[in-house]
Structure formats: C-alpha cells, structure tokens
Design a protein around this motif. Structure first.
Motif, PDB file in Angstrom:
ATOM      1  N   ILE A   1       0.743  -1.170   0.064  1.00  0.00           N
ATOM      2  CA  ILE A   1       0.125   0.130   0.018  1.00  0.00           C
ATOM      3  C   ILE A   1       0.957   1.229   0.162  1.00  0.00           C
ATOM      4  O   ILE A   1       2.011   1.309   0.658  1.00  0.00           O
ATOM      5  CB  ILE A   1      -0.923  -0.075   1.233  1.00  0.00           C
ATOM      6  N   LYS A   2       0.692   2.180  -0.814  1.00  0.00           N
ATOM      7  CA  LYS A   2       1.316   3.582  -1.142  1.00  0.00           C
ATOM      8  C   LYS A   2       0.629   4.523  -0.149  1.00  0.00           C
ATOM      9  O   LYS A   2      -0.425   4.825  -0.362  1.00  0.00           O
ATOM     10  CB  LYS A   2       1.411   3.793  -2.699  1.00  0.00           C
ATOM     11  N   ILE A   3       1.418   5.043   0.603  1.00  0.00           N
ATOM     12  CA  ILE A   3       0.901   6.058   1.574  1.00  0.00           C
ATOM     13  C   ILE A   3       1.600   7.426   1.262  1.00  0.00           C
ATOM     14  O   ILE A   3       2.817   7.543   1.134  1.00  0.00           O
ATOM     15  CB  ILE A   3       1.166   5.720   3.097  1.00  0.00           C
ATOM     16  N   LEU A   4       0.622   8.568   1.258  1.00  0.00           N
ATOM     17  CA  LEU A   4       1.359   9.773   1.324  1.00  0.00           C
ATOM     18  C   LEU A   4       1.012  10.399   2.769  1.00  0.00           C
ATOM     19  O   LEU A   4      -0.060  10.380   3.264  1.00  0.00           O
ATOM     20  CB  LEU A   4       0.375  10.716   0.521  1.00  0.00           C
ATOM     21  N   ILE A   5       2.063  11.108   3.225  1.00  0.00           N
ATOM     22  CA  ILE A   5       2.123  11.767   4.533  1.00  0.00           C
ATOM     23  C   ILE A   5       2.124  13.021   4.377  1.00  0.00           C
ATOM     24  O   ILE A   5       2.934  13.823   3.610  1.00  0.00           O
ATOM     25  CB  ILE A   5       3.404  11.410   5.609  1.00  0.00           C
ATOM     26  N   VAL A   6       1.082  13.858   5.184  1.00  0.00           N
ATOM     27  CA  VAL A   6       1.183  15.472   4.958  1.00  0.00           C
ATOM     28  C   VAL A   6       1.044  15.993   6.350  1.00  0.00           C
ATOM     29  O   VAL A   6      -0.017  15.769   6.992  1.00  0.00           O
ATOM     30  CB  VAL A   6      -0.242  15.861   4.213  1.00  0.00           C
ATOM     31  N   GLU A   7       2.207  16.259   6.867  1.00  0.00           N
ATOM     32  CA  GLU A   7       2.535  16.660   8.197  1.00  0.00           C
ATOM     33  C   GLU A   7       3.666  17.855   8.134  1.00  0.00           C
ATOM     34  O   GLU A   7       4.761  17.663   7.701  1.00  0.00           O
ATOM     35  CB  GLU A   7       2.897  15.327   8.926  1.00  0.00           C
ATOM     36  N   ASP A   8       3.275  18.981   8.795  1.00  0.00           N
ATOM     37  CA  ASP A   8       4.141  19.964   8.863  1.00  0.00           C
ATOM     38  C   ASP A   8       5.450  20.079   9.997  1.00  0.00           C
ATOM     39  O   ASP A   8       6.402  20.753   9.903  1.00  0.00           O
ATOM     40  CB  ASP A   8       3.561  21.405   9.024  1.00  0.00           C
ATOM     41  N   ASN A   9       5.168  19.096  10.964  1.00  0.00           N
ATOM     42  CA  ASN A   9       6.305  18.659  11.829  1.00  0.00           C
ATOM     43  C   ASN A   9       7.280  17.794  11.231  1.00  0.00           C
ATOM     44  O   ASN A   9       6.891  16.606  11.362  1.00  0.00           O
ATOM     45  CB  ASN A   9       5.524  18.352  13.181  1.00  0.00           C
ATOM     46  N   VAL A  10       8.290  18.119  10.989  1.00  0.00           N
ATOM     47  CA  VAL A  10       9.289  17.244  10.104  1.00  0.00           C
ATOM     48  C   VAL A  10       9.772  16.220  10.945  1.00  0.00           C
ATOM     49  O   VAL A  10       9.944  14.821  10.575  1.00  0.00           O
ATOM     50  CB  VAL A  10      10.612  18.150   9.872  1.00  0.00           C
TER      51      VAL A  10
ATOM     52  N   VAL B   1       5.337  15.246   2.674  1.00  0.00           N
ATOM     53  CA  VAL B   1       5.096  16.861   2.478  1.00  0.00           C
ATOM     54  C   VAL B   1       4.536  17.702   3.686  1.00  0.00           C
ATOM     55  O   VAL B   1       4.094  17.173   4.495  1.00  0.00           O
ATOM     56  CB  VAL B   1       4.183  17.089   0.965  1.00  0.00           C
ATOM     57  N   ILE B   2       4.565  19.005   3.530  1.00  0.00           N
ATOM     58  CA  ILE B   2       4.287  19.732   4.637  1.00  0.00           C
ATOM     59  C   ILE B   2       3.154  20.914   4.504  1.00  0.00           C
ATOM     60  O   ILE B   2       2.379  21.289   5.007  1.00  0.00           O
ATOM     61  CB  ILE B   2       5.439  20.621   5.182  1.00  0.00           C
ATOM     62  N   VAL B   3       2.584  21.166   3.113  1.00  0.00           N
ATOM     63  CA  VAL B   3       1.725  21.728   2.937  1.00  0.00           C
ATOM     64  C   VAL B   3       0.660  21.217   1.954  1.00  0.00           C
ATOM     65  O   VAL B   3       0.967  20.507   1.068  1.00  0.00           O
ATOM     66  CB  VAL B   3       2.321  23.331   2.223  1.00  0.00           C
ATOM     67  N   TYR B   4      -0.387  21.886   1.856  1.00  0.00           N
ATOM     68  CA  TYR B   4      -1.539  21.604   0.795  1.00  0.00           C
ATOM     69  C   TYR B   4      -1.208  21.695  -0.545  1.00  0.00           C
ATOM     70  O   TYR B   4      -1.394  20.379  -1.192  1.00  0.00           O
ATOM     71  CB  TYR B   4      -2.620  22.783   1.071  1.00  0.00           C
ATOM     72  N   GLU B   5      -0.432  22.490  -0.799  1.00  0.00           N
ATOM     73  CA  GLU B   5      -0.093  22.247  -2.387  1.00  0.00           C
ATOM     74  C   GLU B   5       0.632  21.247  -2.703  1.00  0.00           C
ATOM     75  O   GLU B   5       0.536  20.913  -3.945  1.00  0.00           O
ATOM     76  CB  GLU B   5       0.430  23.826  -2.862  1.00  0.00           C
ATOM     77  N   GLN B   6       1.905  21.086  -2.054  1.00  0.00           N
ATOM     78  CA  GLN B   6       2.757  19.660  -2.311  1.00  0.00           C
ATOM     79  C   GLN B   6       1.726  18.591  -2.246  1.00  0.00           C
ATOM     80  O   GLN B   6       2.149  17.949  -3.249  1.00  0.00           O
ATOM     81  CB  GLN B   6       3.463  19.705  -1.260  1.00  0.00           C
TER      82      GLN B   6
ATOM     83  N   ILE C   1      -3.080  12.926   7.236  1.00  0.00           N
ATOM     84  CA  ILE C   1      -3.010  14.240   7.159  1.00  0.00           C
ATOM     85  C   ILE C   1      -3.317  14.787   8.422  1.00  0.00           C
ATOM     86  O   ILE C   1      -4.207  14.522   9.025  1.00  0.00           O
ATOM     87  CB  ILE C   1      -4.338  14.563   6.367  1.00  0.00           C
ATOM     88  N   ASP C   2      -2.274  15.809   8.781  1.00  0.00           N
ATOM     89  CA  ASP C   2      -2.392  16.771   9.778  1.00  0.00           C
ATOM     90  C   ASP C   2      -3.379  17.619   9.548  1.00  0.00           C
ATOM     91  O   ASP C   2      -3.573  18.271   8.311  1.00  0.00           O
ATOM     92  CB  ASP C   2      -0.922  17.227  10.128  1.00  0.00           C
ATOM     93  N   ILE C   3      -4.181  18.160  10.519  1.00  0.00           N
ATOM     94  CA  ILE C   3      -5.556  19.256  10.265  1.00  0.00           C
ATOM     95  C   ILE C   3      -4.645  20.624  10.153  1.00  0.00           C
ATOM     96  O   ILE C   3      -4.948  21.226   9.125  1.00  0.00           O
ATOM     97  CB  ILE C   3      -6.390  19.161  11.411  1.00  0.00           C
ATOM     98  N   ILE C   4      -3.602  20.680  10.748  1.00  0.00           N
ATOM     99  CA  ILE C   4      -3.085  21.958  10.861  1.00  0.00           C
ATOM    100  C   ILE C   4      -1.432  22.040  10.154  1.00  0.00           C
ATOM    101  O   ILE C   4      -0.807  21.051  10.226  1.00  0.00           O
ATOM    102  CB  ILE C   4      -2.615  22.803  12.320  1.00  0.00           C
ATOM    103  N   LEU C   5      -1.720  22.398   9.033  1.00  0.00           N
ATOM    104  CA  LEU C   5      -0.500  22.519   7.871  1.00  0.00           C
ATOM    105  C   LEU C   5       0.138  23.860   7.757  1.00  0.00           C
ATOM    106  O   LEU C   5      -0.252  25.130   8.345  1.00  0.00           O
ATOM    107  CB  LEU C   5      -1.121  22.047   6.585  1.00  0.00           C
ATOM    108  N   ALA C   6       1.392  23.885   7.363  1.00  0.00           N
ATOM    109  CA  ALA C   6       2.093  24.944   7.041  1.00  0.00           C
ATOM    110  C   ALA C   6       1.891  25.753   5.801  1.00  0.00           C
ATOM    111  O   ALA C   6       2.712  26.187   4.958  1.00  0.00           O
ATOM    112  CB  ALA C   6       3.674  24.736   7.099  1.00  0.00           C
TER     113      ALA C   6
END
Length: 253
Positions: free
Chosen positions: A5-14, A35-40, A55-60
C-alpha cells in the motif's frame, strides 16, 4: 506483482513526519512522499499513485488538512486519515464534514498507526464492495488468510496483515475451484472467495473473457491455441466453442 500500500504523509512537523515514515516502512507500507503543505500534497496526488493519505489538520500553509480532505473527497476515490493533536469538539465536528476514514490523535504508537490504517482500508474496501453490484463481502475461513477488493486498475489482496495491490495486467487467468477462485499471476496464486461471473464483471472487458465455465483468461497472456485448449504460462486451459470462435475471429480481424 504484489505491491505494498502506497501512503502519502502530509505533516508540517518534520520530526513527527519522519517518525511516522519510519514506523510505516517498518510495518511494510511504501511511502510515496512526505510533504508539509496543501499545495505539495495536491501535486503528489496529481502525479503519483496513492492508496491512502495521512493528514495533519494544521499545516504550514493557508489551506488546512480539512481543505485537503475535501479536495480528496471531490477528486479521488481513496481513503484518508486525519492525524492531529487537536481533539476538541469544534475541530472534530469540522473534520467530520469531509468524512475522513479515520481520526488518530497524537501522540500515538506504531500499533495505533497500523490499526488506524488497517481499519480505514478495511472499511473503505467494505464500502466499495457494498456499492459494487454482485460483489459481496464474505468472510474467508482461517485456511485462506486473504480477502480481496477490486478497485480502479487493480485487485487488493489481503495476505496476513497487509493489503497488497495486484495490477490487472499481471493476472494471467482465474480458475473456479468450488467456492474459491484461484487468481494466477506470473509467479503467484491467490485464493479469493467470489462467484466467477461476479468477478468477471469487475475486470476490464477488453482483456478478460470467460473462456470456459470454470475459467476467466486475460487474452494478453495467451501463448498458444488449438481446437480445444489455450496455453498460458505452460498451463493448458480448456475453452468453450464460443470462446474458440471469438479468438479465431479476433485473430483474423
């Protein structure tokens, strides 16, 4: 070929993102990107194959994880899980509006992450099966530790504790064996519980055909043919009169 399974992580805390990636890779998942932001995240979804998003709810970025959840709901048919330290009523109610497949509160352990992903995938697949005409969600007995769901261009097969993706093009033929189907790829065989005719309805109609009452074949993998059989990967498969006429007509067209 089996694919994790291929997973995308969206989290602004590195630091948290890297920790999550290590946990997931140790379990056996594949990380498409971190990635850390919506656009990425939007760009990755557009250009990469993604099976599930964390997905983290609060992003950079100005747009939040909830905005990203809405984008996924509107444009893709994949599950996503909110991973956040915010569990207050207002945040949860806001998150519910985009119907996430899970909600995991930080801090968490590897087992919590694994459990959330597996439940999200299982519920997502179960929902797809209920929406699919003729494809029932049945429990496989303990002797066959696999389940399956047909999504997009692949079959998800659960083996032990992970879901694996098998591309339609890798399937050579499917044989009915009592209440099970043997799904044969180049080098592996999987047991799936489903009627043959229902399974055929979920496969690409320009590639897969009912060659015999007990067989579905992928015509791209036919190596040889005679009046009674075809050969796929050194396996002789009986064919019906109708299928023989179809193949001969296709050869002559």
């Amino acid at each position: 070929m089996e694919q994790p399974i291929k997973i995308l992580i969206v989290e602004d805390n590195v630091i948290i993102a890297d920790d999550m990636q290590s946990m997931l890779e140790e379990i056996g998942y594949e990380i498409v990107d971190n990635v850390i932001v919506y656009e990425q995240a939007v760009e990755v979804l557009k250009t990469q194959q993604v099976d599930l998003v964390l997905i983290d709810i609060i992003l950079a970025s100005d747009k939040t994880g909830i905005d990203l959840g809405k984008h996924i709901r509107d444009n893709y048919d994949i599950p996503f899980i909110f991973v956040t330290s915010n569990s207050d009523r207002a945040t949860v109610e806001n998150a519910k509006t985009v119907k996430p497949n899970g909600y995991l509160v930080k801090p968490f352990e590897q087992q919590d992450l694994y459990t959330s992903i597996e439940i999200a995938l299982s519920n997502f697949i179960y929902g797809k099966q209920n929406l699919s005409k003729g494809l029932s969600n049945e429990t496989v007995n303990e002797d066959v530790p696999m389940s399956n769901s047909i999504l997009k261009d692949s079959i998800f097969v659960k083996k032990q504790h992970l879901y694996y993706r098998i591309q339609f093009g890798d399937i050579q033929f499917i044989k009915a064996d009592n209440v099970y189907l043997e799904v044969n790829t180049v080098d592996k065989k999987f047991l799936v519980r489903s009627p043959l005719k229902d399974y055929l309805e979920k496969l690409p109609q320009n590639k897969f055909y009912r060659a015999h009452k007990s067989y579905i074949v992928n015509v791209d993998h036919i190596d040889a043919i005679n009046s009674k059989d075809i050969m796929i990967n050194n396996t002789l498969i009986p064919i019906s009169k109708d299928f023989k006429e179809f193949i001969i007509s296709a050869m002559n067209s």
